[in-house]
Design a protein around this motif. Structure first.
Motif, PDB file in Angstrom:
ATOM      1  N   ILE A  16       0.849  -1.200   0.000  1.00 25.02           N
ATOM      2  CA  ILE A  16       0.000   0.000   0.000  1.00 25.02           C
ATOM      3  C   ILE A  16       0.882   1.246   0.000  1.00 25.02           C
ATOM      4  CG2 ILE A  16      -1.607   1.367   1.415  1.00 25.02           C
ATOM      5  CD1 ILE A  16      -2.862  -1.380   2.261  1.00 25.02           C
ATOM      6  N   LYS A  17       1.930   1.251   0.838  1.00 27.71           N
ATOM      7  CA  LYS A  17       2.866   2.393   0.883  1.00 27.71           C
ATOM      8  C   LYS A  17       3.511   2.625  -0.480  1.00 27.71           C
ATOM      9  CE  LYS A  17       3.738   4.378   4.923  1.00 27.71           C
ATOM     10  NZ  LYS A  17       2.849   5.490   5.134  1.00 27.71           N
ATOM     11  N   THR A  18       3.923   1.558  -1.141  1.00 24.46           N
ATOM     12  CA  THR A  18       4.540   1.671  -2.467  1.00 24.46           C
ATOM     13  C   THR A  18       3.565   2.299  -3.455  1.00 24.46           C
ATOM     14  OG1 THR A  18       5.955  -0.248  -2.086  1.00 24.46           O
ATOM     15  CG2 THR A  18       5.541   0.354  -4.383  1.00 24.46           C
ATOM     16  N   LEU A  19       2.328   1.832  -3.453  1.00 25.35           N
ATOM     17  CA  LEU A  19       1.324   2.380  -4.375  1.00 25.35           C
ATOM     18  C   LEU A  19       0.979   3.824  -4.021  1.00 25.35           C
ATOM     19  CD1 LEU A  19      -1.047  -0.691  -4.805  1.00 25.35           C
ATOM     20  CD2 LEU A  19       0.610   0.210  -6.455  1.00 25.35           C
ATOM     21  N   GLU A  20       0.945   4.130  -2.733  1.00 21.50           N
ATOM     22  CA  GLU A  20       0.668   5.505  -2.309  1.00 21.50           C
ATOM     23  C   GLU A  20       1.761   6.454  -2.792  1.00 21.50           C
ATOM     24  OE1 GLU A  20      -0.381   8.013   1.739  1.00 21.50           O
ATOM     25  OE2 GLU A  20       0.736   6.142   1.925  1.00 21.50           O
ATOM     26  N   LEU A  26      -5.024   6.618  -1.516  1.00 19.76           N
ATOM     27  CA  LEU A  26      -5.725   5.490  -2.125  1.00 19.76           C
ATOM     28  C   LEU A  26      -7.051   5.205  -1.433  1.00 19.76           C
ATOM     29  CD1 LEU A  26      -2.644   3.088  -2.167  1.00 19.76           C
ATOM     30  CD2 LEU A  26      -3.422   4.547  -4.049  1.00 19.76           C
ATOM     31  N   MET A  27      -7.811   4.313  -2.042  1.00 16.62           N
ATOM     32  CA  MET A  27      -9.030   3.771  -1.440  1.00 16.62           C
ATOM     33  C   MET A  27      -9.210   2.352  -1.972  1.00 16.62           C
ATOM     34  SD  MET A  27     -11.991   5.678  -3.691  1.00 16.62           S
ATOM     35  CE  MET A  27     -13.303   4.735  -3.000  1.00 16.62           C
ATOM     36  N   PHE A  28      -9.957   1.545  -1.231  1.00 15.16           N
ATOM     37  CA  PHE A  28     -10.211   0.161  -1.625  1.00 15.16           C
ATOM     38  C   PHE A  28     -11.702  -0.114  -1.678  1.00 15.16           C
ATOM     39  CE2 PHE A  28      -5.965   0.091   0.017  1.00 15.16           C
ATOM     40  CZ  PHE A  28      -5.306  -0.842  -0.758  1.00 15.16           C
ATOM     41  N   HIS A  29     -12.073  -0.997  -2.593  1.00 18.81           N
ATOM     42  CA  HIS A  29     -13.445  -1.493  -2.666  1.00 18.81           C
ATOM     43  C   HIS A  29     -13.369  -2.986  -2.952  1.00 18.81           C
ATOM     44  CE1 HIS A  29     -17.572  -2.156  -3.989  1.00 18.81           C
ATOM     45  NE2 HIS A  29     -17.851  -1.051  -3.307  1.00 18.81           N
ATOM     46  N   GLN A  30     -14.015  -3.757  -2.104  1.00 14.54           N
ATOM     47  CA  GLN A  30     -14.023  -5.210  -2.307  1.00 14.54           C
ATOM     48  C   GLN A  30     -14.936  -5.525  -3.476  1.00 14.54           C
ATOM     49  OE1 GLN A  30     -12.282  -7.776  -0.767  1.00 14.54           O
ATOM     50  NE2 GLN A  30     -13.201  -9.000  -2.385  1.00 14.54           N
ATOM     51  N   SER A  31     -14.356  -6.071  -4.527  1.00 12.09           N
ATOM     52  CA  SER A  31     -15.104  -6.395  -5.734  1.00 12.09           C
ATOM     53  C   SER A  31     -16.151  -7.451  -5.439  1.00 12.09           C
ATOM     54  CB  SER A  31     -14.133  -6.901  -6.800  1.00 12.09           C
ATOM     55  OG  SER A  31     -14.836  -7.401  -7.898  1.00 12.09           O
ATOM     56  N   GLY A  32     -17.266  -7.342  -6.133  1.00  6.90           N
ATOM     57  CA  GLY A  32     -18.348  -8.299  -5.975  1.00  6.90           C
ATOM     58  C   GLY A  32     -18.263  -9.457  -6.930  1.00  6.90           C
ATOM     59  N   GLY A  33     -17.197  -9.572  -7.682  1.00  9.22           N
ATOM     60  CA  GLY A  33     -17.026 -10.707  -8.567  1.00  9.22           C
ATOM     61  C   GLY A  33     -17.116 -10.365 -10.041  1.00  9.22           C
ATOM     62  N   GLY A  61      -3.757   0.581   6.262  1.00  8.45           N
ATOM     63  CA  GLY A  61      -2.657   1.454   5.882  1.00  8.45           C
ATOM     64  C   GLY A  61      -3.093   2.906   5.757  1.00  8.45           C
ATOM     65  N   GLY A  62      -4.099   3.298   6.531  1.00  5.82           N
ATOM     66  CA  GLY A  62      -4.608   4.663   6.485  1.00  5.82           C
ATOM     67  C   GLY A  62      -5.525   4.952   5.312  1.00  5.82           C
TER      68      GLY A  62
END
Length: 124
Positions: A16-20, A26-33, A61-62
């Motif tokens: 996450i730190k690397t991508l930030e 950043l933000m995350f969303h759990q995919s529904g498939g 990761g904040g």
């Protein structure tokens, strides 16, 4: 007792730190498939529109982590543990070209954790 609905492994937090560093907040969303299976999707914050039917599960990761209400109803008895593994990520997710991808693991809450969560919900 506070119970986290979503956590992340040390490896995931480092990723996450690397991508930030590359993409900013950043933000995350759990995919529904759909499209990319059931992987947690990582976006630059604000690049994915959160709807009224999305549930905020907490931060890793904040960074905020969401899931659709329908999917949450199915998973609410488990703690999500976000990990990272080798392999190509989803084509819509920022981890896609990195050679590593986020992966959702889960575990059932203990009886004590379920009771603490019920108390927390009734307090709110």
């Amino acid at each position: 007792m506070t119970v986290d609905r979503v956590t992340a492994t040390e490896e995931a937090l480092a990723f996450i730190k690397t991508l930030e560093e590359k993409h900013g907040s950043l933000m995350f969303h759990q995919s529904g498939g759909c499209c990319d299976g059931s992987s947690p999707m990582c976006f630059a914050r604000g690049e994915f529109r959160i709807g009224d039917s999305d549930v905020y599960l907490g931060d890793i990761g904040g960074m905020p982590f969401y899931m659709s209400q329908d999917q949450y109803e199915y998973w609410k008895h488990t703690q999500l543990i976000i990990d990272v593994v080798d392999g190509r990520g989803g084509m819509f997710s920022l981890d896609g070209p990195e050679g590593r991808r986020f992966l959702t693991r889960s575990r059932m809450y203990s009886q004590d954790e379920r009771e603490a969560m019920k108390k927390e919900e009734t307090a709110n």
